[in-house]
Design a protein around this motif. Structure first.
Motif, PDB file in Angstrom:
ATOM      1  N   PRO A   1      55.099  62.227  46.813  1.00 26.25           N
ATOM      2  CA  PRO A   1      56.298  61.704  47.487  1.00 26.25           C
ATOM      3  C   PRO A   1      56.272  61.838  49.006  1.00 26.25           C
ATOM      4  O   PRO A   1      56.881  61.021  49.699  1.00 26.25           O
ATOM      5  N   ALA A   2      55.537  62.825  49.551  1.00 26.48           N
ATOM      6  CA  ALA A   2      55.505  62.987  51.015  1.00 26.48           C
ATOM      7  C   ALA A   2      54.891  61.766  51.689  1.00 26.48           C
ATOM      8  O   ALA A   2      55.197  61.473  52.851  1.00 26.48           O
ATOM      9  N   SER A   3      54.033  61.043  50.979  1.00 26.36           N
ATOM     10  CA  SER A   3      53.461  59.815  51.561  1.00 26.36           C
ATOM     11  C   SER A   3      53.937  58.592  50.765  1.00 26.36           C
ATOM     12  O   SER A   3      53.255  57.568  50.722  1.00 26.36           O
ATOM     13  N   LEU A   4      55.106  58.705  50.164  1.00 25.84           N
ATOM     14  CA  LEU A   4      55.692  57.632  49.344  1.00 25.84           C
ATOM     15  C   LEU A   4      54.710  57.164  48.268  1.00 25.84           C
ATOM     16  O   LEU A   4      54.567  55.979  48.003  1.00 25.84           O
TER      17      LEU A   4
ATOM     18  N   GLU B   1      63.159  59.044  44.749  1.00 23.92           N
ATOM     19  CA  GLU B   1      64.077  57.901  44.607  1.00 23.92           C
ATOM     20  C   GLU B   1      63.784  56.803  45.611  1.00 23.92           C
ATOM     21  O   GLU B   1      64.469  55.790  45.643  1.00 23.92           O
ATOM     22  N   LYS B   2      62.745  57.008  46.425  1.00 19.13           N
ATOM     23  CA  LYS B   2      62.546  56.066  47.523  1.00 19.13           C
ATOM     24  C   LYS B   2      61.438  55.044  47.257  1.00 19.13           C
ATOM     25  O   LYS B   2      61.500  53.920  47.748  1.00 19.13           O
ATOM     26  N   ALA B   3      60.435  55.471  46.514  1.00 19.95           N
ATOM     27  CA  ALA B   3      59.272  54.584  46.387  1.00 19.95           C
ATOM     28  C   ALA B   3      58.643  54.629  44.999  1.00 19.95           C
ATOM     29  O   ALA B   3      58.600  55.691  44.363  1.00 19.95           O
TER      30      ALA B   3
ATOM     31  N   VAL C   1      55.332  52.932  44.931  1.00 15.07           N
ATOM     32  CA  VAL C   1      54.110  53.227  45.701  1.00 15.07           C
ATOM     33  C   VAL C   1      54.181  52.390  46.980  1.00 15.07           C
ATOM     34  O   VAL C   1      54.345  51.168  46.912  1.00 15.07           O
ATOM     35  N   ALA C   2      54.042  53.056  48.151  1.00 17.26           N
ATOM     36  CA  ALA C   2      54.120  52.318  49.426  1.00 17.26           C
ATOM     37  C   ALA C   2      52.753  51.826  49.885  1.00 17.26           C
ATOM     38  O   ALA C   2      52.553  51.614  51.084  1.00 17.26           O
ATOM     39  N   GLY C   3      51.827  51.670  48.960  1.00 17.64           N
ATOM     40  CA  GLY C   3      50.540  51.069  49.324  1.00 17.64           C
ATOM     41  C   GLY C   3      49.388  52.029  49.230  1.00 17.64           C
ATOM     42  O   GLY C   3      49.546  53.181  48.812  1.00 17.64           O
ATOM     43  N   ALA C   4      48.225  51.538  49.603  1.00 15.15           N
ATOM     44  CA  ALA C   4      47.058  52.413  49.700  1.00 15.15           C
ATOM     45  C   ALA C   4      47.279  53.372  50.864  1.00 15.15           C
ATOM     46  O   ALA C   4      48.028  53.062  51.801  1.00 15.15           O
ATOM     47  N   ASP C   5      46.624  54.533  50.791  1.00 15.66           N
ATOM     48  CA  ASP C   5      46.840  55.573  51.794  1.00 15.66           C
ATOM     49  C   ASP C   5      46.185  55.172  53.129  1.00 15.66           C
ATOM     50  O   ASP C   5      44.953  55.134  53.236  1.00 15.66           O
ATOM     51  N   ILE C   6      47.034  54.884  54.106  1.00  4.36           N
ATOM     52  CA  ILE C   6      46.535  54.370  55.397  1.00  4.36           C
ATOM     53  C   ILE C   6      45.744  55.448  56.137  1.00  4.36           C
ATOM     54  O   ILE C   6      44.736  55.154  56.782  1.00  4.36           O
ATOM     55  N   SER C   7      46.163  56.706  55.996  1.00  4.24           N
ATOM     56  CA  SER C   7      45.414  57.758  56.719  1.00  4.24           C
ATOM     57  C   SER C   7      44.013  57.918  56.129  1.00  4.24           C
ATOM     58  O   SER C   7      43.055  58.196  56.869  1.00  4.24           O
TER      59      SER C   7
HETATM   60  N1  COA Z   1      49.842  55.441  53.481  1.00  2.00           N
HETATM   61  C1  COA Z   1      49.973  56.688  53.990  1.00  2.00           C
HETATM   62  N2  COA Z   1      51.165  57.236  54.281  1.00  2.00           N
HETATM   63  C2  COA Z   1      52.260  56.499  54.085  1.00  2.00           C
HETATM   64  C3  COA Z   1      52.201  55.202  53.586  1.00  2.00           C
HETATM   65  C4  COA Z   1      50.922  54.656  53.266  1.00  2.00           C
HETATM   66  N3  COA Z   1      50.770  53.452  52.729  1.00  2.00           N
HETATM   67  N4  COA Z   1      53.458  54.697  53.502  1.00  2.00           N
HETATM   68  C5  COA Z   1      54.272  55.669  53.939  1.00  2.00           C
HETATM   69  N5  COA Z   1      53.555  56.757  54.309  1.00  2.00           N
HETATM   70  C6  COA Z   1      54.058  58.023  54.844  1.00  2.00           C
HETATM   71  C7  COA Z   1      54.516  57.884  56.275  1.00  2.00           C
HETATM   72  O1  COA Z   1      53.425  57.979  57.162  1.00  2.00           O
HETATM   73  C8  COA Z   1      55.471  59.040  56.381  1.00  2.00           C
HETATM   74  O2  COA Z   1      54.719  60.229  56.561  1.00  2.00           O
HETATM   75  P1  COA Z   1      55.232  61.380  57.596  1.00  2.00           P
HETATM   76  O3  COA Z   1      56.558  61.820  57.026  1.00  2.00           O
HETATM   77  O4  COA Z   1      54.167  62.404  57.514  1.00  2.00           O
HETATM   78  O5  COA Z   1      55.382  60.699  58.925  1.00  2.00           O
HETATM   79  C9  COA Z   1      56.106  59.098  55.005  1.00  2.00           C
HETATM   80  O6  COA Z   1      55.221  58.413  54.126  1.00  2.00           O
HETATM   81  C10 COA Z   1      57.473  58.423  54.941  1.00  2.00           C
HETATM   82  O7  COA Z   1      57.328  57.106  55.451  1.00  2.00           O
HETATM   83  P2  COA Z   1      58.229  56.536  56.642  1.00  2.00           P
HETATM   84  O8  COA Z   1      57.482  55.410  57.259  1.00  2.00           O
HETATM   85  O9  COA Z   1      58.666  57.620  57.543  1.00  2.00           O
HETATM   86  O10 COA Z   1      59.493  56.016  55.820  1.00  2.00           O
HETATM   87  P3  COA Z   1      60.459  54.800  56.197  1.00  2.00           P
HETATM   88  O11 COA Z   1      61.591  54.879  55.237  1.00  2.00           O
HETATM   89  O12 COA Z   1      60.758  54.788  57.644  1.00  2.00           O
HETATM   90  O13 COA Z   1      59.610  53.469  55.874  1.00  2.00           O
HETATM   91  C11 COA Z   1      58.100  52.100  54.563  1.00  2.00           C
HETATM   92  C12 COA Z   1      59.179  53.212  54.556  1.00  2.00           C
HETATM   93  C13 COA Z   1      57.567  51.990  53.153  1.00  2.00           C
HETATM   94  C14 COA Z   1      58.743  50.776  54.997  1.00  2.00           C
HETATM   95  C15 COA Z   1      56.983  52.497  55.569  1.00  2.00           C
HETATM   96  O14 COA Z   1      56.551  53.812  55.253  1.00  2.00           O
HETATM   97  C16 COA Z   1      55.762  51.590  55.507  1.00  2.00           C
HETATM   98  O15 COA Z   1      55.798  50.503  56.038  1.00  2.00           O
HETATM   99  N6  COA Z   1      54.663  52.096  54.870  1.00  2.00           N
HETATM  100  C17 COA Z   1      53.401  51.384  54.866  1.00  2.00           C
HETATM  101  C18 COA Z   1      53.443  50.198  53.940  1.00  2.00           C
HETATM  102  C19 COA Z   1      52.120  49.459  53.970  1.00  2.00           C
HETATM  103  O16 COA Z   1      51.688  48.945  54.981  1.00  2.00           O
HETATM  104  N7  COA Z   1      51.453  49.429  52.796  1.00  2.00           N
HETATM  105  C20 COA Z   1      50.218  48.731  52.639  1.00  2.00           C
HETATM  106  C21 COA Z   1      49.068  49.622  52.907  1.00  2.00           C
HETATM  107  S1  COA Z   1      47.513  48.738  52.742  1.00  2.00           S
END
Ligand code: COA
Length: 264
Positions: free
Chosen positions: A26-29, A63-65, A67-73
């Motif tokens: 959940p820390a990285s959605l 409750e937020k996600a 999966v917000a995608g592949a891990d960008i880091s």
């Molecule tokens: N990979 C790695 N970390 C992610 C991530 C991803 N795909 N999506 C979210 N996170 C991390 C954020 O870096 C953040 O970490 P931090 O608390 O250490 O800074 C945490 O999850 C919460 O995300 P945050 O962006 O602060 O929440 P938000 O409510 O402002 O926005 C989203 C939510 C989903 C709109 C936004 O996180 C986002 O756009 N994520 C990337 C989506 C994406 O491009 N996915 C495709 C990847 S190929």
């Protein structure tokens, strides 16, 4: 019952025949990384090995996600070769998921972006909470989708809508996703899991072999011409007549009682 221990996901048999896999970062959605893929593959092995398995539900922790995608880091410093290998790992895994012998339902409880949307589309259908958000935002990061969206999204909602989502990166809310046929049903978030369990319960009452063969015919037929697909259906239909569940199902109907199906 807990199965073997996992770190990035929770995986349990929550009711007889129903497995629940919860992506749990959940820390990285719940972003998808190498470790989550490795554990996901082990969970699929467990489901595939269980002849009593009937349904797999997949959801995201919190409750937020979903999966917000592949891990960008994790992806940031990859080379072209490493990028392709990461994509191939996901492609293989998602195809295995799609070909799993039992129905798989994506229970989408929030952001469902990039690899999350691609994972959900590799499930047999999607149910979503009202706050769910779908999207393929990869172009914002200077990459294409890599886990199947250019193919599965087109097939699900048509090339024009898929093109719009992929090249604009725009988010689509749950109701629009419903209208577009990406999602089967939308529920208030506090009812989502109960609705998922209710669907699972309904499937568990049906003839298990008939459910498995129906899924196989639909999934395999999707990439075949009509005649070949209908041939798979004929073979599945014929095979049912060698099963105890067909005898029980038809006897129960004629005797005006509920069928009692046993085993797969
Ligand atoms: N990979 C790695 N970390 C992610 C991530 C991803 N795909 N999506 C979210 N996170 C991390 C954020 O870096 C953040 O970490 P931090 O608390 O250490 O800074 C945490 O999850 C919460 O995300 P945050 O962006 O602060 O929440 P938000 O409510 O402002 O926005 C989203 C939510 C989903 C709109 C936004 O996180 C986002 O756009 N994520 C990337 C989506 C994406 O491009 N996915 C495709 C990847 S190929």
């Amino acid at each position: 019952m807990n199965t073997q221990s996992y770190k990035s996901l929770d995986f349990e048999l929550i009711e007889q025949g129903t497995y629940l896999l919860t992506l749990n970062r959940p820390a990285s959605l719940n972003a998808l990384n190498t470790e989550i893929f490795r554990e996901f593959a082990l969970a699929l092995d467990e489901v595939a090995d269980d002849a009593e398995a009937r349904v797999l539900l997949i959801t995201g922790a919190g409750e937020k996600a979903f999966v917000a995608g592949a891990d960008i880091s994790e992806m940031r410093d990859k080379s072209a070769v490493e990028g392709m290998a990461f994509s191939q790992t996901a492609m293989t895994l998602f195809r295995r998921l799609e070909m799993l012998p039992i129905p798989v339902i994506a229970v989408v409880n929030g952001y469902c972006l990039g690899g999350g949307c691609e994972l959900a589309m590799a499930c047999d259908w999607i149910i979503a909470s009202e706050n769910a958000v779908f999207g393929q935002p990869e172009v914002n990061l200077g990459i294409t989708p890599g886990f199947g969206a250019t193919q599965r999204l087109s097939r699900l909602i048509g090339p024009a809508r898929a093109m719009e989502m992929i090249v604009s990166g725009r988010h689509v809310d749950a109701n629009e996703a419903l209208t577009w046929g990406l999602v089967n049903h939308v529920y208030p978030q506090d009812r989502l899991m109960d609705e998922a369990l209710s669907i699972a319960g309904t499937i568990c009452q049906k003839g298990p072999l008939a459910v498995r063969l129906s899924k196989q015919a639909i999934v395999r037929g999707a990439s075949l011409d009509l005649d070949s697909g209908c041939q798979i259906e004929s073979q599945a239909f014929g095979l049912c007549f060698s099963s105890a569940e067909q005898k029980e199902g038809m006897a129960a109907f004629l005797e005006k009682r509920k069928p009692e199906f046993k085993g797969a």
